[in-house]
Design a protein around this motif. Structure first.
Motif, short mmCIF file in Angstrom:
data_model
loop_
_atom_site.label_atom_id
_atom_site.label_comp_id
_atom_site.label_asym_id
_atom_site.label_seq_id
_atom_site.Cartn_x
_atom_site.Cartn_y
_atom_site.Cartn_z
N SER A 26 6.77 4.72 -5.67
CA SER A 26 7.37 3.66 -6.49
C SER A 26 7.35 2.34 -5.75
O SER A 26 7.37 2.31 -4.51
CB SER A 26 8.82 4.02 -6.85
N LEU A 27 7.36 1.27 -6.53
CA LEU A 27 7.33 -0.07 -5.96
C LEU A 27 7.99 -1.00 -6.98
O LEU A 27 7.89 -0.78 -8.19
CB LEU A 27 5.88 -0.50 -5.73
N ARG A 28 8.68 -2.02 -6.49
CA ARG A 28 9.23 -3.03 -7.39
C ARG A 28 8.67 -4.39 -7.03
O ARG A 28 8.82 -4.86 -5.91
CB ARG A 28 10.76 -3.06 -7.33
N LEU A 29 8.05 -5.00 -8.01
CA LEU A 29 7.55 -6.36 -7.84
C LEU A 29 8.60 -7.35 -8.33
O LEU A 29 9.34 -7.07 -9.27
CB LEU A 29 6.26 -6.56 -8.63
N SER A 30 8.62 -8.50 -7.69
CA SER A 30 9.51 -9.58 -8.11
C SER A 30 8.68 -10.85 -8.33
O SER A 30 7.64 -11.04 -7.70
CB SER A 30 10.57 -9.86 -7.05
N CYS A 31 9.17 -11.69 -9.21
CA CYS A 31 8.53 -12.99 -9.46
C CYS A 31 9.65 -14.01 -9.62
O CYS A 31 10.39 -13.97 -10.60
CB CYS A 31 7.66 -12.93 -10.70
N ALA A 32 9.74 -14.90 -8.67
CA ALA A 32 10.77 -15.93 -8.70
C ALA A 32 10.22 -17.20 -9.31
O ALA A 32 9.16 -17.69 -8.89
CB ALA A 32 11.28 -16.19 -7.29
N THR B 36 14.47 -14.72 -12.15
CA THR B 36 13.57 -13.79 -11.48
C THR B 36 13.16 -12.67 -12.42
O THR B 36 14.00 -12.12 -13.15
CB THR B 36 14.24 -13.20 -10.22
N LEU B 37 11.89 -12.36 -12.38
CA LEU B 37 11.29 -11.30 -13.18
C LEU B 37 10.98 -10.13 -12.27
O LEU B 37 10.61 -10.33 -11.10
CB LEU B 37 9.99 -11.83 -13.81
N TYR B 38 11.11 -8.93 -12.80
CA TYR B 38 10.85 -7.72 -12.02
C TYR B 38 9.89 -6.80 -12.75
O TYR B 38 9.79 -6.82 -13.98
CB TYR B 38 12.15 -6.96 -11.75
N LEU B 39 9.22 -5.97 -11.98
CA LEU B 39 8.42 -4.88 -12.54
C LEU B 39 8.67 -3.66 -11.66
O LEU B 39 8.20 -3.61 -10.51
CB LEU B 39 6.94 -5.21 -12.58
N GLN B 40 9.42 -2.72 -12.19
CA GLN B 40 9.65 -1.47 -11.49
C GLN B 40 8.51 -0.51 -11.84
O GLN B 40 8.30 -0.22 -13.02
CB GLN B 40 10.99 -0.85 -11.89
N MET B 41 7.81 -0.05 -10.82
CA MET B 41 6.65 0.81 -11.04
C MET B 41 6.90 2.16 -10.40
O MET B 41 7.11 2.25 -9.18
CB MET B 41 5.40 0.16 -10.44
N ASN B 42 6.93 3.19 -11.21
CA ASN B 42 7.15 4.55 -10.74
C ASN B 42 5.92 5.40 -11.03
O ASN B 42 5.08 5.03 -11.85
CB ASN B 42 8.37 5.15 -11.43
N SER B 43 5.85 6.54 -10.38
CA SER B 43 4.74 7.48 -10.59
C SER B 43 3.40 6.77 -10.54
O SER B 43 2.54 6.94 -11.41
CB SER B 43 4.91 8.18 -11.95
N LEU B 44 3.22 5.99 -9.51
CA LEU B 44 2.01 5.18 -9.39
C LEU B 44 0.77 6.05 -9.23
O LEU B 44 0.82 7.13 -8.59
CB LEU B 44 2.14 4.21 -8.23
N LYS B 45 -0.32 5.57 -9.79
CA LYS B 45 -1.60 6.28 -9.75
C LYS B 45 -2.64 5.38 -9.08
O LYS B 45 -2.51 4.15 -9.09
CB LYS B 45 -2.06 6.58 -11.18
N LEU C 115 0.86 -1.19 0.00
CA LEU C 115 0.00 0.00 0.00
C LEU C 115 0.89 1.23 0.00
O LEU C 115 1.81 1.34 0.82
CB LEU C 115 -0.87 -0.02 1.25
N LEU C 116 0.62 2.15 -0.93
CA LEU C 116 1.41 3.37 -0.96
C LEU C 116 0.59 4.49 -1.56
O LEU C 116 -0.49 4.27 -2.11
CB LEU C 116 2.69 3.16 -1.76
#
Length: 126
Positions: free
Chosen positions: A17-23, A78-87, A11-12
């Motif tokens: 910004s948030l980074r998701l990971s998928c192993a 591992t897969l990542y998703l860097q998420m910036n300027s979240l809405k 929650l933000l």
């Protein structure tokens, strides 16, 4: 077969910004594409981004282009998703998915992907 486990949701506030990971573990095939999808409350699951595992080529949905970046660490599977300027409209459950073979299905289509993680919740407050 492969086990996909997402992490990094939370929650933000908007603008954060948030980074998701998928192993990926227990993988028994060569990955073709790995991608991120999301599903907001009351809506269908939608494509976010995907990456060709061997070449690193990426494709992002227009709604996240310039704000989100998909990447991978092949050595760590591992897969990542860097998420910036979240809405607030980015609020959804985010799923990672893996495709084991090339098919005629679009890389943005759910049916292209054989294996799915359990999802991680991302909530963005205004």
């Amino acid at each position: 077969q492969v086990q996909l486990v997402e992490s990094g949701g939370g929650l933000l506030q908007a603008g954060g910004s948030l980074r998701l990971s998928c192993a990926a573990s227990r993988r028994s095939f060569e990955i073709d594409f790995m991608g991120w999808f999301r599903q907001a409350p009351g809506k269908e699951r939608e494509f976010v981004a995907t990456i060709h595992w061997s070449s690193g080529s990426t494709f992002h949905a227009d709604s996240v282009k310039g704000r989100f970046t998909i990447s991978r660490d092949s050595a760590k599977d591992t897969l990542y998703l860097q998420m910036n300027s979240l809405k607030p409209e980015d609020t959804a459950v985010y799923y990672c998915a893996a495709s084991s073979r090339a098919t005629a299905d679009l890389i943005t289509a759910e049916r292209r992907y054989d294996f799915w993680g359990q999802g991680t919740q991302v909530t963005v407050s205004s």
